[in-house]
Design a protein around this motif. Structure first.
Motif, mmCIF file in Angstrom:
data_model
loop_
_atom_site.group_PDB
_atom_site.id
_atom_site.type_symbol
_atom_site.label_atom_id
_atom_site.label_comp_id
_atom_site.label_asym_id
_atom_site.label_seq_id
_atom_site.Cartn_x
_atom_site.Cartn_y
_atom_site.Cartn_z
ATOM 1 N N TRP A 76 0.820 -1.216 0.000
ATOM 2 C CA TRP A 76 0.000 0.000 0.000
ATOM 3 C C TRP A 76 0.853 1.265 0.000
ATOM 4 O O TRP A 76 0.406 2.324 -0.422
ATOM 5 N N MET A 77 2.106 1.168 0.459
ATOM 6 C CA MET A 77 3.000 2.334 0.492
ATOM 7 C C MET A 77 3.389 2.811 -0.900
ATOM 8 O O MET A 77 3.744 3.968 -1.068
ATOM 9 N N HIS A 78 3.359 1.908 -1.870
ATOM 10 C CA HIS A 78 3.878 2.278 -3.184
ATOM 11 C C HIS A 78 3.046 1.789 -4.361
ATOM 12 O O HIS A 78 3.103 2.363 -5.429
ATOM 13 N N SER A 79 2.272 0.756 -4.213
ATOM 14 C CA SER A 79 1.529 0.189 -5.333
ATOM 15 C C SER A 79 0.358 1.099 -5.719
ATOM 16 O O SER A 79 -0.588 1.258 -4.952
ATOM 17 N N ASN A 80 0.456 1.713 -6.888
ATOM 18 C CA ASN A 80 -0.582 2.640 -7.379
ATOM 19 C C ASN A 80 -0.896 3.755 -6.387
ATOM 20 O O ASN A 80 -2.019 4.249 -6.319
ATOM 21 N N TYR A 81 0.085 4.156 -5.624
ATOM 22 C CA TYR A 81 -0.120 5.136 -4.553
ATOM 23 C C TYR A 81 -0.696 6.458 -5.069
ATOM 24 O O TYR A 81 -1.678 6.963 -4.537
ATOM 25 N N GLN A 82 -0.089 7.012 -6.102
ATOM 26 C CA GLN A 82 -0.553 8.292 -6.630
ATOM 27 C C GLN A 82 -1.920 8.158 -7.290
ATOM 28 O O GLN A 82 -2.791 9.018 -7.131
ATOM 29 N N ALA A 83 -2.108 7.077 -8.019
ATOM 30 C CA ALA A 83 -3.404 6.846 -8.666
ATOM 31 C C ALA A 83 -4.511 6.737 -7.629
ATOM 32 O O ALA A 83 -5.620 7.243 -7.837
ATOM 33 N N ARG A 84 -4.216 6.095 -6.510
ATOM 34 C CA ARG A 84 -5.224 5.964 -5.456
ATOM 35 C C ARG A 84 -5.570 7.315 -4.835
ATOM 36 O O ARG A 84 -6.703 7.534 -4.413
ATOM 37 N N HIS A 85 -4.619 8.223 -4.779
ATOM 38 C CA HIS A 85 -4.915 9.566 -4.276
ATOM 39 C C HIS A 85 -5.858 10.295 -5.224
ATOM 40 O O HIS A 85 -6.741 11.027 -4.791
ATOM 41 N N ILE A 86 -5.620 10.139 -6.494
ATOM 42 C CA ILE A 86 -6.383 10.874 -7.499
ATOM 43 C C ILE A 86 -7.764 10.273 -7.734
ATOM 44 O O ILE A 86 -8.721 10.979 -8.018
ATOM 45 N N ALA A 87 -7.868 8.976 -7.598
ATOM 46 C CA ALA A 87 -9.127 8.293 -7.898
ATOM 47 C C ALA A 87 -10.176 8.622 -6.841
ATOM 48 O O ALA A 87 -10.291 7.965 -5.822
ATOM 49 N N THR A 88 -10.944 9.631 -7.079
ATOM 50 C CA THR A 88 -11.938 10.122 -6.122
ATOM 51 C C THR A 88 -12.843 9.016 -5.614
ATOM 52 O O THR A 88 -13.052 8.870 -4.417
ATOM 53 N N LEU A 89 -13.389 8.237 -6.484
ATOM 54 C CA LEU A 89 -14.336 7.219 -6.056
ATOM 55 C C LEU A 89 -13.670 6.162 -5.195
ATOM 56 O O LEU A 89 -14.247 5.704 -4.213
ATOM 57 N N ALA A 90 -12.456 5.796 -5.545
ATOM 58 C CA ALA A 90 -11.767 4.757 -4.787
ATOM 59 C C ALA A 90 -11.487 5.202 -3.363
ATOM 60 O O ALA A 90 -11.506 4.396 -2.445
ATOM 61 N N PHE A 91 -11.236 6.482 -3.159
ATOM 62 C CA PHE A 91 -10.879 6.942 -1.822
ATOM 63 C C PHE A 91 -11.994 7.667 -1.091
ATOM 64 O O PHE A 91 -11.874 7.946 0.077
ATOM 65 N N SER A 92 -13.093 7.961 -1.769
ATOM 66 C CA SER A 92 -14.164 8.675 -1.078
ATOM 67 C C SER A 92 -14.704 7.860 0.094
ATOM 68 O O SER A 92 -15.171 8.403 1.075
ATOM 69 N N VAL A 93 -14.599 6.541 0.024
ATOM 70 C CA VAL A 93 -15.024 5.672 1.108
ATOM 71 C C VAL A 93 -14.192 5.941 2.351
ATOM 72 O O VAL A 93 -14.681 5.844 3.471
ATOM 73 N N TYR A 94 -12.926 6.299 2.175
ATOM 74 C CA TYR A 94 -12.010 6.496 3.299
ATOM 75 C C TYR A 94 -11.936 7.945 3.751
ATOM 76 O O TYR A 94 -11.122 8.283 4.565
ATOM 77 N N SER A 95 -12.782 8.801 3.223
ATOM 78 C CA SER A 95 -12.632 10.227 3.466
ATOM 79 C C SER A 95 -12.859 10.655 4.909
ATOM 80 O O SER A 95 -12.437 11.723 5.298
ATOM 81 N N LEU A 96 -13.512 9.848 5.699
ATOM 82 C CA LEU A 96 -13.779 10.243 7.076
ATOM 83 C C LEU A 96 -12.908 9.535 8.103
ATOM 84 O O LEU A 96 -13.052 9.732 9.289
ATOM 85 N N ILE A 97 -11.990 8.690 7.635
ATOM 86 C CA ILE A 97 -11.127 7.968 8.567
ATOM 87 C C ILE A 97 -9.684 8.315 8.301
ATOM 88 O O ILE A 97 -9.336 8.758 7.215
ATOM 89 N N GLU A 98 -8.834 8.104 9.279
ATOM 90 C CA GLU A 98 -7.407 8.286 9.065
ATOM 91 C C GLU A 98 -6.883 7.038 8.392
ATOM 92 O O GLU A 98 -7.212 5.920 8.761
ATOM 93 N N PHE A 99 -6.070 7.231 7.374
ATOM 94 C CA PHE A 99 -5.536 6.128 6.579
ATOM 95 C C PHE A 99 -4.024 6.219 6.657
ATOM 96 O O PHE A 99 -3.482 7.324 6.722
ATOM 97 N N PRO A 100 -3.301 5.132 6.653
ATOM 98 C CA PRO A 100 -1.832 5.195 6.763
ATOM 99 C C PRO A 100 -1.233 6.072 5.690
ATOM 100 O O PRO A 100 -1.701 6.086 4.564
ATOM 101 N N GLU A 101 -0.187 6.813 6.051
ATOM 102 C CA GLU A 101 0.499 7.657 5.073
ATOM 103 C C GLU A 101 1.269 6.815 4.093
ATOM 104 O O GLU A 101 1.796 5.805 4.407
#
Length: 169
Positions: A144-169
């Motif tokens: 998770w530290m490096h695999s598609n890391y930037q794409a996961r930041h940009i992919a709004t739908l993929a990360f909107s689920v996590y928007s209210l929780i703290e996620f590892p840096e």
């Protein structure tokens, strides 16, 4: 050089910001700089803080901070900066102009690992200290530290689920 390219890209962003900030005919919108860790984000944020007035900038390190900020407070800012998964439009109730910087994925991964190994207060320091970069990159539990890391930041739908929780840096 890399610094010249970075400066040129920041200047392009500045022109967009100035045009956006001065166009009073437009509906209210906000500028959002998505700071993806280890992609020159601190340099860009420093520059953006020079373009905007201090009271126009809302720095948000974690998405949870955005969700806990009162709507009236959010709406008074013109610039949101942060390490946010998903995009802040839902929280702000405003359309945001978005920008980010990307870095070669391998270089970003190595930089992130070195950062975690350098700082004893980093969440992953104990996990990565003394290990080789190759070992860390090949460890499935750390993908998770490096695999598609930037794409996961940009992919709004993929990360909107996590928007209210703290996620590892």
């Amino acid at each position: 050089t890399e610094n010249k390219v970075l400066r040129e890209e920041i200047d392009k962003m500045r022109k967009l910001l100035v045009r956006s900030a001065s166009d009073s005919e437009r509906p209210r919108e906000m500028f959002y700089f998505m700071h993806i860790p280890k992609t020159a984000g601190v340099s860009v944020e420093t520059y953006l803080k020079e373009v905007f007035k201090p009271d126009e900038v809302l720095p948000v390190f974690y998405p949870k901070e955005l969700s806990e900020t009162p709507q009236a407070e959010l709406r008074r800012h013109k610039l949101v900066l942060g390490h946010m998964f998903g995009l802040p439009d839902t929280f702000l109730g405003l359309k945001t102009r978005k920008a980010t910087f990307l870095r070669h994925p391998f270089d970003r991964a190595v930089s992130g690992i070195c950062h975690a190994q350098r700082y004893q207060n980093h969440k992953l320091y104990d996990v990565v200290k003394g290990r080789s970069i190759e070992d860390i990159l090949c460890d499935p539990s750390l993908a998770w530290m490096h695999s598609n890391y930037q794409a996961r930041h940009i992919a709004t739908l993929a990360f909107s689920v996590y928007s209210l929780i703290e996620f590892p840096e």
